[in-house]
Write an enzyme that holds these catalytic residues in place. Sequence first.
Site, PDB file in Angstrom:
ATOM      1  CB  THR A 125      -0.919  -0.006   1.246  1.00 48.51           C
ATOM      2  OG1 THR A 125      -1.519   1.268   1.390  1.00 48.51           O
ATOM      3  CG2 THR A 125      -0.119  -0.295   2.518  1.00 48.51           C
ATOM      4  CG  ASP A 126      -1.165   4.964  -0.979  1.00 45.40           C
ATOM      5  OD1 ASP A 126      -1.724   4.330  -0.055  1.00 45.40           O
ATOM      6  OD2 ASP A 126      -1.767   5.814  -1.668  1.00 45.40           O
ATOM      7  CD  GLU A 127      -3.493   3.563   4.499  1.00 42.46           C
ATOM      8  OE1 GLU A 127      -3.242   3.398   5.702  1.00 42.46           O
ATOM      9  OE2 GLU A 127      -4.639   3.606   4.040  1.00 42.46           O
ATOM     10  CE1 TYR A 181      -3.525  -2.672   5.682  1.00 41.25           C
ATOM     11  CE2 TYR A 181      -3.342  -0.316   5.226  1.00 41.25           C
ATOM     12  CZ  TYR A 181      -3.409  -1.631   4.780  1.00 41.25           C
ATOM     13  OH  TYR A 181      -3.346  -1.893   3.434  1.00 41.25           O
ATOM     14  CE  LYS A 224      -0.140  -4.508   2.987  1.00 42.58           C
ATOM     15  NZ  LYS A 224      -0.453  -5.856   2.417  1.00 42.58           N
TER      16      LYS A 224
END
Length: 352
Positions: A136-138, A161, A165
């Site tokens: 993810t870009d997060e 989260y 990741k």
Amino acid sequence: MSVPTIIVTGGAGFIGSAVCRYLVENKLAHVVNVDVLTYAANLTSVAPVEDSELYSFVQADICDAEAMAEVFKKYQPQGVMHLAAESHVDRSITGAQQFIQTNVVGTAVLLDAALAHWRGLSEEEAEKFKFLLVSTDEVYGSLGEEGLFEEVTPYDPSSPYSASKAASDHLAIAWHRTYGLPIVISNCSNNYGPYHFPEKLIPLIILNALHHKELPVYGDGSNVRDWLFVDDHAKALWTILQTGRLGEKYNVGGRNERTNLEVVETVCGLLDEMVDTAPEGGHASLIKFVTDRPGHDARYAIDATKLEDELGWKAEENFDSGIKATVQWYLENESWWRPILEEKYAGERLGL
Ligand code: NAD
Ligand code: DAU
């Protein structure tokens, strides 16, 4: 039929099911969907391909080393697309441990199973094998008003989260550098589209609005997300698995930045046009600004130049047509979302 066998973990989830449908419907691979079936899973999402000889399903937990070894032994895959995860930021804030278990421990277990399998392959087969970690870009944290996430942007995750990741990305790179496992990583922005579980912003807003429930907008609604139609993501993942360079990361995004309030107002405007049951004042009158998400990242925006220039992928769907098609899909597919609301989700947010 000489297509590769690919393990897709999390294939009963939102993006994983789009990947399964894309690969099977286009006869690109024999898909082995490995999914433990958490609350977020829905086998109805893979119903369009479940009878195909190119589709197999194994209900198993990626944290279960024996079960993973068994899957690799039985199916002898030429690749892995690893999507299985706990994916919802709000749930990670109220219950981080499951995210560590699935996203960190589960990924490490799966990497080990893939490594054992890869080491047992002939030199020729080993050269063809690839493990794609879908991320993810997060992991990059939050942007200010300017700039885009690039592959070299330092990791700076904000939520349990995104930290979990980020950890799984680091594990995959470590398995590549230390053991030579052929790894590639994708970091994608927010997906939207059909079969999206109604705890995430867009399906939640569509279904709450249809039921004349409040539309909760965190903070002042100014946080920006960069939206990508889920089928574009599925195509990007296949492109990266096929042609991505080993040990590399590829950002995936559609250059569709919107504030959350813009997204919610867009959905409301579409529903005003598409249904004849709008509340007085229109669906936007249901918007309610609520307490902000702790650690809420202000802005995500992806620079996908590397994927576009190097591997030739480009997002096909623009947000205006994609969001309209998505609203239309929810209007036409009550048989998909009604059981979720009634059996699994009722009371949690919608109170149905
Ligand atoms: P999702 O929550 O809809 O689906 C996750 C799936 O993984 C479910 O089917 C669930 O049953 C399965 N799963 C969970 N734990 C498992 C376990 N221990 N063993 C086997 N299966 C398990 O998630 P999603 O939105 O489809 O996201 C898929 C992947 O893509 C995730 O890795 C997520 O981090 C990543 N991602 C998502 C987005 C997005 O906008 N949704 C964007 C970028 C990256
Ligand atoms: O950026 C990629 C990520 O996108 C993925 O890695 C995650 O798995 C996926 O869930 C998604 O994370 P977000 O937190 O961005 O998605 P969510 O739909 O939960 O929220 C989108 C934005 O809308 C976010 O800024 C929070 C806000 N929001 C969300 C909900 C559920 C609201 O304002 N109200 C809500 O009720």
